[in-house]
Design a protein around this motif. Sequence first.
Motif, PDB file in Angstrom:
ATOM      1  N   GLY A 218     -22.904 -24.080 -53.415  1.00 53.04           N
ATOM      2  CA  GLY A 218     -22.465 -22.448 -52.870  1.00 53.04           C
ATOM      3  C   GLY A 218     -23.862 -22.983 -51.392  1.00 53.04           C
ATOM      4  N   THR A 219     -24.448 -22.546 -51.153  1.00 50.47           N
ATOM      5  CA  THR A 219     -25.451 -22.775 -49.080  1.00 50.47           C
ATOM      6  C   THR A 219     -25.850 -21.907 -49.647  1.00 50.47           C
ATOM      7  OG1 THR A 219     -23.189 -21.766 -47.703  1.00 50.47           O
ATOM      8  CG2 THR A 219     -23.119 -24.097 -48.476  1.00 50.47           C
ATOM      9  N   GLU A 220     -26.767 -21.906 -48.681  1.00 49.05           N
ATOM     10  CA  GLU A 220     -27.110 -20.661 -47.797  1.00 49.05           C
ATOM     11  C   GLU A 220     -26.493 -19.440 -47.192  1.00 49.05           C
ATOM     12  OE1 GLU A 220     -30.627 -20.238 -48.199  1.00 49.05           O
ATOM     13  OE2 GLU A 220     -31.212 -21.840 -49.716  1.00 49.05           O
ATOM     14  N   LEU A 221     -26.911 -18.774 -47.238  1.00 46.45           N
ATOM     15  CA  LEU A 221     -25.680 -17.824 -46.171  1.00 46.45           C
ATOM     16  C   LEU A 221     -26.225 -17.869 -44.892  1.00 46.45           C
ATOM     17  CD1 LEU A 221     -25.238 -15.136 -46.515  1.00 46.45           C
ATOM     18  CD2 LEU A 221     -26.473 -14.076 -46.294  1.00 46.45           C
ATOM     19  N   GLU A 222     -25.323 -17.684 -44.093  1.00 45.53           N
ATOM     20  CA  GLU A 222     -24.912 -18.331 -42.850  1.00 45.53           C
ATOM     21  C   GLU A 222     -24.236 -16.989 -41.842  1.00 45.53           C
ATOM     22  OE1 GLU A 222     -24.188 -22.389 -41.961  1.00 45.53           O
ATOM     23  OE2 GLU A 222     -24.745 -23.248 -44.055  1.00 45.53           O
ATOM     24  N   LEU A 223     -24.910 -15.895 -41.644  1.00 43.84           N
ATOM     25  CA  LEU A 223     -23.995 -14.437 -41.359  1.00 43.84           C
ATOM     26  C   LEU A 223     -23.323 -15.247 -39.850  1.00 43.84           C
ATOM     27  CD1 LEU A 223     -26.471 -11.798 -42.614  1.00 43.84           C
ATOM     28  CD2 LEU A 223     -24.091 -12.251 -43.155  1.00 43.84           C
ATOM     29  N   GLY A 224     -24.279 -16.198 -39.162  1.00 46.24           N
ATOM     30  CA  GLY A 224     -23.703 -16.862 -37.729  1.00 46.24           C
ATOM     31  C   GLY A 224     -22.137 -17.119 -37.553  1.00 46.24           C
ATOM     32  N   ARG A 225     -21.954 -17.638 -39.143  1.00 46.10           N
ATOM     33  CA  ARG A 225     -20.470 -18.201 -39.381  1.00 46.10           C
ATOM     34  C   ARG A 225     -19.664 -16.706 -39.357  1.00 46.10           C
ATOM     35  NH1 ARG A 225     -19.726 -22.697 -43.498  1.00 46.10           N
ATOM     36  NH2 ARG A 225     -18.606 -22.736 -42.149  1.00 46.10           N
ATOM     37  N   ILE A 226     -19.986 -15.927 -39.558  1.00 48.84           N
ATOM     38  CA  ILE A 226     -18.928 -14.716 -39.489  1.00 48.84           C
ATOM     39  C   ILE A 226     -18.824 -13.531 -39.219  1.00 48.84           C
ATOM     40  CG2 ILE A 226     -18.871 -14.982 -42.751  1.00 48.84           C
ATOM     41  CD1 ILE A 226     -19.984 -12.508 -42.713  1.00 48.84           C
ATOM     42  N   SER A 227     -20.158 -13.549 -37.807  1.00 52.58           N
ATOM     43  CA  SER A 227     -20.467 -12.597 -36.958  1.00 52.58           C
ATOM     44  C   SER A 227     -20.015 -11.960 -35.689  1.00 52.58           C
ATOM     45  CB  SER A 227     -22.341 -12.611 -36.567  1.00 52.58           C
ATOM     46  OG  SER A 227     -21.662 -14.278 -35.187  1.00 52.58           O
ATOM     47  N   LYS A 228     -18.937 -13.320 -35.460  1.00 54.97           N
ATOM     48  CA  LYS A 228     -17.586 -12.772 -33.998  1.00 54.97           C
ATOM     49  C   LYS A 228     -16.575 -13.226 -34.998  1.00 54.97           C
ATOM     50  CE  LYS A 228     -21.766 -13.759 -30.665  1.00 54.97           C
ATOM     51  NZ  LYS A 228     -22.063 -15.232 -29.865  1.00 54.97           N
ATOM     52  N   VAL A 229     -16.048 -12.711 -35.340  1.00 58.89           N
ATOM     53  CA  VAL A 229     -14.657 -13.553 -36.353  1.00 58.89           C
ATOM     54  C   VAL A 229     -13.791 -12.651 -35.444  1.00 58.89           C
ATOM     55  CG1 VAL A 229     -12.992 -13.461 -38.550  1.00 58.89           C
ATOM     56  CG2 VAL A 229     -15.144 -14.445 -38.274  1.00 58.89           C
ATOM     57  N   TYR A 230     -12.519 -12.893 -35.243  1.00 63.00           N
ATOM     58  CA  TYR A 230     -11.164 -12.227 -34.856  1.00 63.00           C
ATOM     59  C   TYR A 230     -10.303 -12.877 -35.130  1.00 63.00           C
ATOM     60  CZ  TYR A 230      -7.471 -10.208 -31.863  1.00 63.00           C
ATOM     61  OH  TYR A 230      -6.439  -9.633 -31.487  1.00 63.00           O
TER      62      TYR A 230
ATOM     63  N   TYR B  59     -11.328 -12.253 -43.638  1.00 60.39           N
ATOM     64  CA  TYR B  59     -11.877 -14.046 -43.554  1.00 60.39           C
ATOM     65  C   TYR B  59     -13.609 -13.968 -43.702  1.00 60.39           C
ATOM     66  CZ  TYR B  59     -13.901 -17.501 -40.992  1.00 60.39           C
ATOM     67  OH  TYR B  59     -14.415 -18.991 -40.722  1.00 60.39           O
ATOM     68  N   LYS B  60     -14.393 -12.701 -43.475  1.00 62.90           N
ATOM     69  CA  LYS B  60     -15.919 -12.784 -43.569  1.00 62.90           C
ATOM     70  C   LYS B  60     -16.410 -12.196 -45.040  1.00 62.90           C
ATOM     71  CE  LYS B  60     -16.929 -10.253 -39.402  1.00 62.90           C
ATOM     72  NZ  LYS B  60     -17.032  -8.699 -39.179  1.00 62.90           N
ATOM     73  N   ALA B  61     -15.312 -12.273 -46.522  1.00 63.65           N
ATOM     74  CA  ALA B  61     -15.840 -11.564 -47.497  1.00 63.65           C
ATOM     75  C   ALA B  61     -15.388 -13.361 -48.254  1.00 63.65           C
ATOM     76  CB  ALA B  61     -14.767 -11.090 -48.291  1.00 63.65           C
ATOM     77  N   SER B  62     -14.003 -13.534 -47.705  1.00 66.24           N
ATOM     78  CA  SER B  62     -13.970 -14.795 -49.116  1.00 66.24           C
ATOM     79  C   SER B  62     -14.754 -16.219 -47.974  1.00 66.24           C
ATOM     80  CB  SER B  62     -12.747 -15.856 -47.602  1.00 66.24           C
ATOM     81  OG  SER B  62     -11.572 -15.369 -48.102  1.00 66.24           O
ATOM     82  N   MET B  63     -15.473 -15.978 -46.903  1.00 66.68           N
ATOM     83  CA  MET B  63     -16.947 -16.878 -46.258  1.00 66.68           C
ATOM     84  C   MET B  63     -18.102 -17.154 -47.581  1.00 66.68           C
ATOM     85  SD  MET B  63     -15.734 -18.956 -44.252  1.00 66.68           S
ATOM     86  CE  MET B  63     -16.701 -19.930 -44.008  1.00 66.68           C
ATOM     87  N   ILE B  64     -18.111 -15.764 -47.540  1.00 64.58           N
ATOM     88  CA  ILE B  64     -19.154 -14.945 -48.346  1.00 64.58           C
ATOM     89  C   ILE B  64     -19.444 -15.965 -49.304  1.00 64.58           C
ATOM     90  CG2 ILE B  64     -20.339 -13.089 -48.715  1.00 64.58           C
ATOM     91  CD1 ILE B  64     -21.481 -13.489 -46.266  1.00 64.58           C
ATOM     92  N   ALA B  65     -18.023 -15.660 -50.578  1.00 65.84           N
ATOM     93  CA  ALA B  65     -17.724 -16.213 -51.546  1.00 65.84           C
ATOM     94  C   ALA B  65     -17.993 -17.579 -51.522  1.00 65.84           C
ATOM     95  CB  ALA B  65     -16.295 -14.895 -52.288  1.00 65.84           C
ATOM     96  N   MET B  66     -17.648 -18.308 -51.110  1.00 67.92           N
ATOM     97  CA  MET B  66     -17.519 -19.404 -51.280  1.00 67.92           C
ATOM     98  C   MET B  66     -19.938 -19.917 -50.764  1.00 67.92           C
ATOM     99  SD  MET B  66     -14.091 -20.996 -49.154  1.00 67.92           S
ATOM    100  CE  MET B  66     -13.789 -19.860 -47.529  1.00 67.92           C
ATOM    101  N   MET B  67     -19.861 -19.760 -49.726  1.00 62.66           N
ATOM    102  CA  MET B  67     -21.626 -19.689 -50.029  1.00 62.66           C
ATOM    103  C   MET B  67     -22.331 -19.568 -51.046  1.00 62.66           C
ATOM    104  SD  MET B  67     -21.914 -18.058 -45.806  1.00 62.66           S
ATOM    105  CE  MET B  67     -20.969 -18.214 -44.611  1.00 62.66           C
ATOM    106  N   ALA B  68     -21.277 -18.021 -51.776  1.00 64.60           N
ATOM    107  CA  ALA B  68     -22.558 -18.026 -52.908  1.00 64.60           C
ATOM    108  C   ALA B  68     -21.689 -18.912 -54.032  1.00 64.60           C
ATOM    109  CB  ALA B  68     -22.026 -16.543 -52.994  1.00 64.60           C
ATOM    110  N   GLY B  69     -21.278 -19.734 -53.956  1.00 62.60           N
ATOM    111  CA  GLY B  69     -21.050 -20.536 -55.164  1.00 62.60           C
ATOM    112  C   GLY B  69     -18.994 -20.131 -55.589  1.00 62.60           C
TER     113      GLY B  69
END
Length: 231
Positions: free
Chosen positions: A7-19, A203-213
């Motif tokens: 896992g990694t630290e939560l990085e909301l900037g990576r999902i904030s402008k997803v289209y 996409y956002k949920a997937s990225m968050i889940a990967m960050m969480a481990g």
Amino acid sequence: MAGRNPGTELELGRISKVYVNRPAVVRHAEQIKKWKTLKGNWQAAWLLKAVTCIDLTTLSGDDTPSNVQRLCFKAKHPIREDLLKALDMHDKGITAAAVCVYPARVSDAVDTLKAAGCNIPVASVAAGFPAGQTPLETKLAEIRLAVEYGAREIDIVISRSLVLTGQWEGLYEEIRLCRAACGEAHMKTILATGELGSFANVYKASMIAMMAGLKFLHQSKKNIIKCLVGV
């Protein structure tokens, strides 16, 4: 099997402008259906490989020890012996990837597979499957019990309400705590994509889940599948 995701630290900037370009996704999905398939021995080889990636699953309210025992036997012998001999694959140890059950049936599966002399892992759904509408404390307790009973993989479901209301920090924390509760067991995260409302949320949920481990991402179990596109 590869090592766990730290896992990694939560990085909301990576999902904030997803289209996500939905029409382009739909067009590409249609194109995939038209791809040519493999033939002959190549097709047989990839089909056998696919079998080794499948979790044989029973998630019914009327599951009993005998149901689970039959599933375990099928997991050890997923292909008829005469077919394997015809392909000269009878001595290659072709089995399913895992047996997946509810926590209450984990011990039945573990005992059956141990008695059969095979090392097929047992996976267990947990964390309030399938709806996810369970208090976090109960979700974590269910995960710990499944691991205690012998599950080597835990399939959690996320709280879809956290996605639909944009509570990304809460989603990250929930998955991170579930990951910790799994201990040495692998964790698969079931997104229930058909209930997330949009491709951007998927996409956002997937990225968050990967960050969480998480260890694996899963679109949906049959109980909660609703297709976002007609493919």
